[in-house]
Design a protein around this motif. Sequence first.
Motif, PDB file in Angstrom:
ATOM      1  N   LYS A 155      37.539  49.202  48.371  1.00 39.27           N
ATOM      2  CA  LYS A 155      37.385  50.011  46.670  1.00 39.27           C
ATOM      3  C   LYS A 155      36.943  48.911  45.084  1.00 39.27           C
ATOM      4  O   LYS A 155      37.007  47.554  46.014  1.00 39.27           O
ATOM      5  N   GLU A 156      36.314  49.060  44.654  1.00 41.61           N
ATOM      6  CA  GLU A 156      35.592  48.219  43.919  1.00 41.61           C
ATOM      7  C   GLU A 156      35.619  48.795  42.253  1.00 41.61           C
ATOM      8  O   GLU A 156      36.175  49.694  41.940  1.00 41.61           O
ATOM      9  N   PRO A 191      38.564  44.083  48.859  1.00 42.66           N
ATOM     10  CA  PRO A 191      38.891  44.985  47.894  1.00 42.66           C
ATOM     11  C   PRO A 191      38.347  44.387  46.503  1.00 42.66           C
ATOM     12  O   PRO A 191      38.211  43.421  46.378  1.00 42.66           O
ATOM     13  N   LEU A 215      38.253  47.458  41.207  1.00 45.69           N
ATOM     14  CA  LEU A 215      40.261  48.153  40.356  1.00 45.69           C
ATOM     15  C   LEU A 215      40.361  47.161  39.446  1.00 45.69           C
ATOM     16  O   LEU A 215      40.348  45.835  38.821  1.00 45.69           O
ATOM     17  N   LEU A 273      43.769  50.372  49.193  1.00 48.91           N
ATOM     18  CA  LEU A 273      42.444  49.105  48.030  1.00 48.91           C
ATOM     19  C   LEU A 273      41.458  48.933  48.907  1.00 48.91           C
ATOM     20  O   LEU A 273      40.547  48.767  48.453  1.00 48.91           O
ATOM     21  N   ALA A 274      41.928  48.746  50.476  1.00 44.59           N
ATOM     22  CA  ALA A 274      40.496  48.419  50.487  1.00 44.59           C
ATOM     23  C   ALA A 274      39.130  49.217  50.535  1.00 44.59           C
ATOM     24  O   ALA A 274      38.256  50.225  50.741  1.00 44.59           O
ATOM     25  N   TYR A 329      45.852  40.824  47.873  1.00 43.38           N
ATOM     26  CA  TYR A 329      45.289  42.161  47.780  1.00 43.38           C
ATOM     27  C   TYR A 329      44.250  41.502  49.017  1.00 43.38           C
ATOM     28  O   TYR A 329      43.654  41.564  50.395  1.00 43.38           O
ATOM     29  N   THR A 330      43.538  40.460  48.877  1.00 45.26           N
ATOM     30  CA  THR A 330      42.211  39.876  48.768  1.00 45.26           C
ATOM     31  C   THR A 330      42.682  38.951  50.728  1.00 45.26           C
ATOM     32  O   THR A 330      41.872  39.429  51.567  1.00 45.26           O
TER      33      THR A 330
END
Length: 272
Positions: A180-181, A241, A183, A177-178, A229-230
Amino acid sequence: MTQISILGCGWLGLPLAKSLIAKKRYSVNGSTTSENKLSILKNAGINSFLVALESESVSESITSFLAKSEILIIDIPPKLRGNNDDTSRKVFVEKIQNLIAFIEKSTVKKVLFVSSTAVYGNENGIITEETIPNPETESSKQLLLAEAILQKNKNFETTILRFGGLIGEDRHPVKHLAGKENLENPDAPVNLIHQNDCIRIIEMIINQSKWNEVFNAVAPFHPSRQEYYTQQAKELNLVLPKFSLEKSNIKKTISNEKIETSLNYQFRLENY
């Protein structure tokens, strides 16, 4: 000493086999589909077998792989992402059906099938083992069919273990996911389980003889996707992400109450 066969000594099966052997109470037969991995299994003290399940056949070594084992752990993924036709769905189910014919002729009386909480689809609210599955992806549809085929067989007892998202030292969703935009589902809760917990839960099911059961296994840790995830990206020095500003309509939280009460299991939250 109890002998256990593990079909699929991969990311989870191999460390599980090592952990069981270390207990000094079990001998382990382990399978791989790669000749290159046979030596890795042997060096870990595992009786190694080259076993391939096909829709029309099974490797001849399957008989030796199952011989004298009381317990069989099945940990093989359907591997059908993005494939949505009926033929592909039948392939995995046919593999399991072919395997069952050999289980019936063997000494195996207990089967543990590693499945996934993906069989519940995008159901909302608190999900328990009593929730009726509603699979949406092809792989989860196959897993649910395979579960049913195994559970219905009266020649052995089957426990279904549905894991949430798998994480471990070398495996984490944030790596995909790093950077990526846009999401989706920023405020949807995460439902994860660490490799170490997976192994300990399997061992407790075996030790406590919890057969003919269904268990959901996820940690009691459900921050939002965006929050979790952040934070993980920051800790791993990855590009953060970026999530959509739209609110999620998916609020699925997998309950682990049965695991904690039935097995008296305590998750190691420091892994998360």
